[in-house]
Every structure is written in C-alpha cells, then in structure tokens.
Design a protein around this motif. Structure first.
Motif: not given
Lengths: 220, 220
Positions: A69, A111, A113-115, A128, A135
DNA sequence: AACCTGAGTTAGAGCTTCTAACGTATGTGA
DNA sequence: TCACATACGTTAGAAGCTCTAACTCAGGTT
C-alpha cells in the motif's frame, strides 16, 4: 534509523531480505505457496529461525500488504508531483497511468492488495492511511473538474462519512464520488487484466483503461 | 443421467456432497484452508477416499470454479428471461441486479471466480462458454441502445477478435465495448465491496453500483 | 456360486507451520 | 580485559496438510 544499534540495523536488514525473498516466491508461485522454510533456505538459515523476525506466516503476509500500500501510494504521489501545474485532466491521466504501471509491473503484489483477502488479515491503521494518501492524490485534480451533484444521496453519504473521519478534509461530495468511481473503474479493468480474464478476448486492455479514464474526466 | 447405473448415480451424488462440503469450508475460512481430510470427515469417510472422486485438491477447486461460472450464468439468464419484452434499459438493470445479488449472496464463490486466481487453474473450454453466455445476456439489450462508435480502435479489436472466435456472433463493436465496460465496472464495485474495502468508507455500495449502471446506460 | 470391480481402509513419505529446548556468538557493563 | 545477558540460530518434534501404495471388503455381474 539514526540511533539504531548495530544489532538493530542488521536485524532490519534481515527482515528486508526475508520480505524480498517472500515477494520472489509469491511472484513465482502465488501467495498460497509462500513457505517460511523456503525463505529460510534462501537466506541461508533454517525455517524456525525466521520466527525470531516474524510472529508467523500471517504477520509476514500482513507486512507485505502494508508495504505494498505504501509503495503504491509513493508511486502515485511521485507521478503526481511530476505533473504539478498541468491541467487537471492531464494530471489525472498521469496518476492513472502510474497506478496501472505499478500494478502491471508486479501483478502478484497488486493481487496481494486487492485480490482475495488473506483470511486473518485486518488492515492496520497506517495501511488505511496509505490508501487514503493514494485516493487524495486523485481527489486534488478531480476537485478542479467536479461539477454539480449528479448522485446526491451517494455524494451526501461520502461527504458526511469522510468528514467525520479525519477531521474534515473538506472534499466536496461530488469530488469524493468521482474519486471512488475512478478507483472502482481502474480496479475493474486492472484486476481482470492481471488475473488474465481478458486473455482470450483479443483486445488491448490498455485501450479499455484509457477509455475509462477519459470517460471519467468527460463526465466530470 | 437417464441410463446411468445405480453405481454411477451414487457416485455422482457423493461428488456433489463433497463439493457442497467444500463450498461450506471455503465460505467459513477461505479457499486456502480447503482440506480434503476435513471434507472426508464431513462425509463420514477418511481423506484418501476422496481421491476416488477427485484427482486432487486442484481438480476439486477447478470444478467448483466451473460450477460457479455456470451457476452465475444461469442466474443472470433467468433474470433476463423474466424481463423479456421490457425496455432495454430496464432489462440491463435487472441483469446487473441479478449479477450483484449472486455475488453478495455467496461472496466466497464470487471471489473464487474473480479473485486471485488459483495457481494451477486454467479455464476449461465449457467454462469460457459459460462466461460468454453471461456476457451475451448483457449484449442483447445493450445492442438496442448502442450508438455510434465512441472508441473506434478498441471497438474494432473487439469486433474482429470475437467474430473470429465462435463463428461470428454478429455483435457490433460498440455493443461489445459496452458489454466489456459494463463487466469491468460491475466487477470493480463488486470485488472491492466483497473484499470489504468499502467497509471503512461509510457509504452504501449499492448506490455506487446503481450509479455505474445508470451511467453506462446513459452513455450508450 | 465364483469372480471382478470399485470404494473405503490404514500406513507412510514428504511437505507445511509453529513450539520448545538447547547451544553459540555477539555486544556491553564492570 | 573479562564476565555476563541477550539475541540468534540450531535440532527435535507435534500436528496438520496432500497424495501414493497396498490391502480389505462389499456389490453387482456373469
């Protein structure tokens, strides 16, 4: 890092080496075949020795995710800094390009991170924060483009919820909606691409990605 | 299934039971903790006995994935049949709703299909066909809405590539682009939602999903 | 009634994570 | 400079996993 003892420096270095080896393994055979034994062998020690450095497999994985991240956030922010002063649309395109390049350069990490989430994993606070950092990089240029409210209820929820959170960052609901929408669209293309779902469809995912970004800009 | 011997029927039933148990396990603790031993125990037999039914863990997983694609396709097509004759925009919304409901009703299964790919897995032909079936359901109403070419190169690639494949299905490039775009957008929202990435953001993902669908329709 | 086939068993190899107990090397305070 | 505490790495072993091999037994067929 300044006043770290010699021992602490060596220890930190070993941890880094272990994580690098872990990433190599994940890249080679997926996250599920990550083996502390094999990592130990790569570092020239036995498996159990690694428990001096990590509480267990899960902690190692968690740390790899956290690192990811932050690394992704850095990549995007760097790209953002490089186009400062340019028109917002161009800046958004540059950010999106950096996001995509990071993902494609190390698909296994994207993946991670986001899989499919690792069962035991719960994002620590600073992770976070890194996600928020990414963002925010997109929100800045988007704010310059955001027009009138288009999806009032959704935008209201976003504005009130994120205002409560970290001391009112001051983003308009429409801006936040564009940010989240951009995120889901980028992720939609990238995740399917990285997982190989476009492989049999015979088109260049880069074009689809570009089209999505341009649509987003045009709709704002 | 007609002229199957008694043995074959029992065998097929045992296979189904094993797959059901596997899904329960995956739902409870993720795909990585799927254990043939535990499945065996649930069926009242020992672990190795399952090798009479599946070549191994990978084959079982592969079959679960295949089943998932077909099940999802069925759900979407059923929803499509229920709104036949209605205006295309309404049909698209109904299909998208069915897609989302399937995913949210069994998130672990959705992730099995579209999350991090299982290392050894390569989609068998009839799985790809099921995926095509799902996509086609969306293409039908989209074709009625699709306007002039908006992203010529991308649409050209899609039209030529998919025409070559299964004997010219006849979809226009613009229609195909809308289909793929819709897919990636739905997946973008759903995958992040199912993985819990929206949890700390305090908005209702259903609104975002709806907004994406409406945007797609409006843009066509 | 005899036989063949298929289903389930146990045993065991080789892997994994992780704990426990044990030596050894290293850096620090007296 | 010497002694000591601490950190590091080792081996041993428990408990789990996948998967193979060999064996037993019940069902259905000839």
């Amino acid at each position: 890092m300044e006043n770290a003892t010699r021992r602490e420096r060596i220890r930190a270095q070993t941890r880094e080496e272990a994580k690098a080896a872990a990433l190599r393994q994940i890249a080679a055979a997926g996250p599920q075949s990550l083996s502390l034994n094999a990592i130990g062998k790569e570092l020239g020690m036995t498996g159990p020795a690694l428990y001096r450095y990590f509480a267990g497999r899960d902690e190692l994985l968690t740390e790899l995710i956290s690192d990811g991240y932050h690394d992704l956030a850095d990549a995007v922010l760097t790209a953002g800094a490089a186009v400062e002063g340019q028109p917002p649309a161009d800046r958004i395109r540059a950010l999106a390009r950096a996001y995509r390049e990071w993902a494609l350069a190390q698909p296994h990490r994207y993946l991670l991170l986001f899989g499919t989430p690792v069962p035991g994993y719960a994002a620590p606070a600073h992770t976070i924060q890194a996600a928020t950092r990414t963002l925010s990089a997109f929100l800045e240029p988007l704010a310059e483009l955001a027009s009138a409210a288009r999806h009032p209820e959704l935008e209201r929820q976003l504005a009130t919820s994120l205002a409560d959170r970290d001391g009112n960052t001051g983003w308009a609901g429409a801006t936040l909606r564009l940010g989240v929408t951009g995120w889901t669209r980028m992720h939609g293309v990238l995740s399917l691409e990285v997982e190989g779902h476009f492989q049999t469809m015979g088109f260049d995912p880069a074009l689809l990605y570009e089209a999505e970004i341009n649509d987003l800009i045009a709709s704002a």
